[in-house]
Motif scaffolding. Structure first.
Motif, mmCIF file in Angstrom:
data_model
loop_
_atom_site.group_PDB
_atom_site.id
_atom_site.type_symbol
_atom_site.label_atom_id
_atom_site.label_comp_id
_atom_site.label_asym_id
_atom_site.label_seq_id
_atom_site.Cartn_x
_atom_site.Cartn_y
_atom_site.Cartn_z
ATOM 1 N N TRP A 98 8.612 4.273 5.880
ATOM 2 C CA TRP A 98 8.998 3.426 4.750
ATOM 3 C C TRP A 98 10.263 2.638 5.069
ATOM 4 N N PRO A 133 0.842 -1.204 0.000
ATOM 5 C CA PRO A 133 0.000 0.000 0.000
ATOM 6 C C PRO A 133 0.876 1.253 0.000
ATOM 7 N N ASP A 148 6.489 9.804 4.051
ATOM 8 C CA ASP A 148 6.830 9.205 5.352
ATOM 9 C C ASP A 148 8.039 8.303 5.177
ATOM 10 N N GLU A 193 0.704 4.170 -1.035
ATOM 11 C CA GLU A 193 0.147 5.490 -0.731
ATOM 12 C C GLU A 193 0.300 5.844 0.745
ATOM 13 N N LYS A 194 0.428 4.836 1.587
ATOM 14 C CA LYS A 194 0.589 5.065 3.034
ATOM 15 C C LYS A 194 1.932 5.711 3.364
ATOM 16 N N TYR A 195 2.914 5.546 2.462
ATOM 17 C CA TYR A 195 4.283 5.940 2.797
ATOM 18 C C TYR A 195 4.766 7.181 2.059
#
Length: 222
Positions: free
Chosen positions: A214, A203, A210, A205-207
């Motif tokens: 990551w 996923p 960030d 898009e979560k990182y």
């Protein structure tokens, strides 16, 4: 991570990070710092799969409508990732003589992979050239210029580049689409880990933006 078992192409247990990308995709540019981290902080190989966002069958020409469409997307990418979209790039979006074509830069990246396994490096250079320097990476001569700057044997690179025809690129894009279907990918970028004949969808898009999260993820996953 979602996972799906598949027919093996990798006969070893070593993990591989597969990256479905397009050189002209703003979100792929947005995750470039995350790809850098994998390159520098992990021994996991990265396998590139060109997506073909813009093709002769899906031609996009610059102009005010295109600029109005892309600009808020780029602003969102920049806010999340911290990546720079230069003024020259933004001005080029309104150029009615600019035609976007992903096939040529994907072809160049295929050559870079075959020659020296440097496709990831060339992709990064093309993204910088396009989004930061405002250069046209849909232009063959510009692609050769960038390859030369990276230190490739330009005579050999140019020769191999000429040999990559539309049929070969079309087959490459078709294989990418098949992989996307297998892992339930939703466009560019799509990343997934190959391990023990199984794909694990990331996923990503979560990182975006960030990098610490990551780094922790790849430390555990790769």
């Amino acid at each position: 991570m979602a996972s799906i078992t598949r027919n093996p192409t990798n006969t070893h247990d070593q993990k591989t990070l597969h990256y479905v990308y397009d050189p002209l995709c703003g979100w792929c540019y947005g995750i470039a710092p995350l790809i850098d981290i994998v390159n520098h902080d992990s021994s996991c190989p990265i396998k590139l799969h060109g997506g073909g966002l813009f093709t002769p069958a899906r031609t996009v020409t610059g102009g005010q409508l295109w600029k109005d469409h892309v600009t808020p997307i780029d602003e969102r990418i920049s806010q999340l990732s911290g990546q720079l979209f230069s003024r020259q790039y933004q001005e080029n979006l309104g150029n009615t003589e600019m035609t976007l074509n992903s096939l040529l830069p994907i072809s160049a990246i295929i050559v870079a992979e075959e020659l020296e396994n440097r496709g990831v490096e060339l992709l990064k250079a093309l993204q910088i050239a396009y989004y930061q320097d405002g250069l046209n990476i849909s232009d063959k001569q510009m692609l050769l210029f960038i390859a030369h700057k990276l230190g490739f044997d330009i005579t050999l690179f140019s020769s191999l580049f000429k040999q990559v025809n539309e049929t070969q690129v079309a087959q490459h894009l078709q294989q990418t689409q098949q992989l996307m279907s297998q892992v339930n990918g939703r466009g560019f970028p799509t990343l997934f880990i190959e391990e023990n004949q199984t794909y694990h969808l990331i996923p990503i898009e979560k990182y975006i933006g960030d990098e610490n999260g990551w780094r922790q993820f790849i430390k555990e996953a790769l």
